[in-house]
Scaffold this active site. Structure first.
Site, PDB file in Angstrom:
ATOM      1  CB  SER A 151     -10.663  -5.035  11.123  1.00  7.53           C
ATOM      2  OG  SER A 151     -10.073  -6.317  11.145  1.00  7.53           O
ATOM      3  CE1 TYR A 166      -5.651  -2.780  11.344  1.00  8.21           C
ATOM      4  CE2 TYR A 166      -6.578  -4.915  11.919  1.00  8.21           C
ATOM      5  CZ  TYR A 166      -6.508  -3.823  11.067  1.00  8.21           C
ATOM      6  OH  TYR A 166      -7.311  -3.768   9.956  1.00  8.21           O
TER       7      TYR A 166
HETATM    8  N1  LIG Z   1      -6.871  -5.226   3.544  1.00  6.99           N
HETATM    9  C1  LIG Z   1      -7.493  -5.889   4.473  1.00  6.99           C
HETATM   10  O1  LIG Z   1      -7.509  -7.134   4.468  1.00  6.99           O
HETATM   11  C2  LIG Z   1      -8.227  -5.165   5.561  1.00  6.99           C
HETATM   12  C3  LIG Z   1      -9.025  -5.940   6.430  1.00  6.99           C
HETATM   13  C4  LIG Z   1      -9.716  -5.300   7.440  1.00  6.99           C
HETATM   14  C5  LIG Z   1      -9.641  -3.927   7.573  1.00  6.99           C
HETATM   15  N2  LIG Z   1      -8.880  -3.211   6.734  1.00  6.99           N
HETATM   16  C6  LIG Z   1      -8.826  -1.769   6.927  1.00  6.99           C
HETATM   17  O2  LIG Z   1      -9.024  -1.114   5.702  1.00  6.99           O
HETATM   18  C7  LIG Z   1      -8.390   0.150   5.748  1.00  6.99           C
HETATM   19  C8  LIG Z   1      -7.576   0.341   4.479  1.00  6.99           C
HETATM   20  O3  LIG Z   1      -6.520  -0.600   4.474  1.00  6.99           O
HETATM   21  P1  LIG Z   1      -5.940  -1.269   3.156  1.00  6.99           P
HETATM   22  O4  LIG Z   1      -5.966  -2.722   3.379  1.00  6.99           O
HETATM   23  O5  LIG Z   1      -6.567  -0.709   1.952  1.00  6.99           O
HETATM   24  O6  LIG Z   1      -4.409  -0.858   3.291  1.00  6.99           O
HETATM   25  P2  LIG Z   1      -3.477   0.099   2.448  1.00  6.99           P
HETATM   26  O7  LIG Z   1      -3.533  -0.248   1.005  1.00  6.99           O
HETATM   27  O8  LIG Z   1      -2.171   0.064   3.145  1.00  6.99           O
HETATM   28  O9  LIG Z   1      -4.176   1.519   2.619  1.00  6.99           O
HETATM   29  C9  LIG Z   1      -4.014   2.302   3.769  1.00  6.99           C
HETATM   30  C10 LIG Z   1      -4.348   3.716   3.373  1.00  6.99           C
HETATM   31  O10 LIG Z   1      -4.266   4.559   4.512  1.00  6.99           O
HETATM   32  C11 LIG Z   1      -3.466   5.665   4.188  1.00  6.99           C
HETATM   33  N3  LIG Z   1      -2.774   6.148   5.367  1.00  6.99           N
HETATM   34  C12 LIG Z   1      -1.966   5.437   6.187  1.00  6.99           C
HETATM   35  N4  LIG Z   1      -1.484   6.231   7.153  1.00  6.99           N
HETATM   36  C13 LIG Z   1      -1.992   7.474   6.932  1.00  6.99           C
HETATM   37  C14 LIG Z   1      -1.856   8.715   7.575  1.00  6.99           C
HETATM   38  N5  LIG Z   1      -1.082   8.864   8.643  1.00  6.99           N
HETATM   39  N6  LIG Z   1      -2.519   9.776   7.073  1.00  6.99           N
HETATM   40  C15 LIG Z   1      -3.297   9.645   5.979  1.00  6.99           C
HETATM   41  N7  LIG Z   1      -3.485   8.487   5.331  1.00  6.99           N
HETATM   42  C16 LIG Z   1      -2.820   7.418   5.798  1.00  6.99           C
HETATM   43  C17 LIG Z   1      -2.485   5.157   3.139  1.00  6.99           C
HETATM   44  O11 LIG Z   1      -2.051   6.210   2.296  1.00  6.99           O
HETATM   45  P3  LIG Z   1      -0.656   6.989   2.393  1.00  6.99           P
HETATM   46  O12 LIG Z   1       0.391   5.986   2.731  1.00  6.99           O
HETATM   47  O13 LIG Z   1      -0.513   7.578   1.026  1.00  6.99           O
HETATM   48  O14 LIG Z   1      -0.877   8.015   3.434  1.00  6.99           O
HETATM   49  C18 LIG Z   1      -3.393   4.252   2.329  1.00  6.99           C
HETATM   50  O15 LIG Z   1      -4.117   4.992   1.378  1.00  6.99           O
HETATM   51  C19 LIG Z   1      -7.578   0.200   7.034  1.00  6.99           C
HETATM   52  O16 LIG Z   1      -8.271   0.904   8.022  1.00  6.99           O
HETATM   53  C20 LIG Z   1      -7.479  -1.277   7.416  1.00  6.99           C
HETATM   54  O17 LIG Z   1      -7.333  -1.451   8.806  1.00  6.99           O
HETATM   55  C21 LIG Z   1      -8.160  -3.794   5.731  1.00  6.99           C
END
Ligand SMILES: NC(=O)c1ccc[n+]([C@@H]2O[C@H](COP(=O)([O-])OP(=O)(O)OC[C@H]3O[C@@H](n4cnc5c(N)ncnc54)[C@H](OP(=O)(O)O)[C@@H]3O)[C@@H](O)[C@H]2O)c1
Length: 261
Positions: A151, A166
């Site tokens: 991130s 985070y």
């Molecule tokens: N969106 C942004 O702006 C952004 C920016 C910077 C970094 N990121 C990073 O990108 C990554 C994905 O985030 P996202 O934004 O796409 O959010 P998201 O839509 O909430 O996706 C998170 C994913 O992680 C899975 N997950 C959460 N806890 C888990 C666990 N205990 N075991 C297995 N799977 C788990 C969730 O699936 P289940 O709930 O089905 O398990 C979901 O598929 C994260 O690492 C986040 O920090 C996102």
């Protein structure tokens, strides 16, 4: 050489085997689609099995096959099972996209030890354990690739109060990436990270739907907009590519210029 063959030789993933965690929504679902479209066989992983099945059905016309595995990555025994599943369903692993992650929004002075630990357990410890579990398979690959999803808050502090755990976890993930790059280079594995800014997903929806917050966050972005998940495709294919074997230990921001200020 035809340009399509040239691009294929650089970025095609035919015959490659990929594990993508956190693929039931958001960035992980998009990145699984990118790899399957580029020809990789992909094992998609998250807790919500029905979401994974829906995505696998949506991607069934892709060149690469999509397999599913439901697991809670906070549980280290599930990580061991995931490595077995990768061996059984894909026949190994060439590309690990370590994307599953979580955030809570509690200020450092009030956050409980339990909440802090939960974020660190998934965003850091599980990423290390997962790469460790897949290490033998990545070693077997002709070009093992780890792509950790960090991130912008792995490169600097959050502009929003309450994302301390985070931010700490993502800084540590950057440290893990660089250490994997150094220690595993001799095994033919590269480790790099993508550092996104704000993209609309379940993780960010509360923040981005709040108009005041959304305006403030856009003000930190030179391009004055949020990213779209498909805008990670090129960075992902670059880092996953066999042709990028000399790119190791880098962190690539995909952030509309956020980290350029
Ligand atoms: N969106 C942004 O702006 C952004 C920016 C910077 C970094 N990121 C990073 O990108 C990554 C994905 O985030 P996202 O934004 O796409 O959010 P998201 O839509 O909430 O996706 C998170 C994913 O992680 C899975 N997950 C959460 N806890 C888990 C666990 N205990 N075991 C297995 N799977 C788990 C969730 O699936 P289940 O709930 O089905 O398990 C979901 O598929 C994260 O690492 C986040 O920090 C996102």
């Amino acid at each position: 050489m035809q340009s399509k063959d040239y691009l294929h030789s650089l970025f095609g993933c035919q015959g490659r085997k990929a594990v993508v965690t956190g693929a039931s929504s958001g960035l992980g679902a998009a990145m699984a689609g990118v790899l399957a479209s580029a020809g990789a066989d992909v094992l998609i992983v998250a807790r919500r099995a029905e979401r994974l099945e829906t995505l696998a059905a949506e991607l069934q016309d892709c060149e690469g096959a999509v397999h599913t595995f439901s697991a809670d990555l906070s549980d280290s025994s599930a990580i061991a099972s995931l490595a077995e599943e990768s061996q059984n369903q894909l026949g190994g692993c060439d590309i690990l996209v370590a994307n599953a992650g979580t955030a809570n929004r509690v200020r450092l002075e009030t956050m409980s030890e339990e909440d802090f630990t939960a974020v660190m357990d998934l965003n850091l410890k599980a990423q290390w354990l997962l790469a460790k579990a897949l290490f033998p398979q990545l070693c077997q690959s002709a070009a093992g690739r780890i792509v950790n999803i960090a991130s912008i808050y792995g490169l600097g502090a959050s502009v929003v109060n309450g994302l301390g755990a985070y931010t700490v976890s993502k800084h540590a993930l950057v440290g893990l990436t660089r250490t994997q790059a150094v220690e595993w280079a001799r095994h033919g594995i590269t480790a790099n990270a993508i550092a996104p800014s704000y993209f609309p997903t379940e993780l960010t929806e509360t923040a981005l739907e709040d108009e005041t917050m959304s305006t403030r966050l856009r003000s930190f972005t030179p391009q004055d907009r949020f990213g779209q998940p498909e805008e990670l495709a090129t960075a992902l294919l670059f880092l996953a590519s066999q042709a990028s074997g000399y790119v190791n230990g880098t962190i690539i921001p995909v952030d509309g210029g956020w980290t350029a200020w």
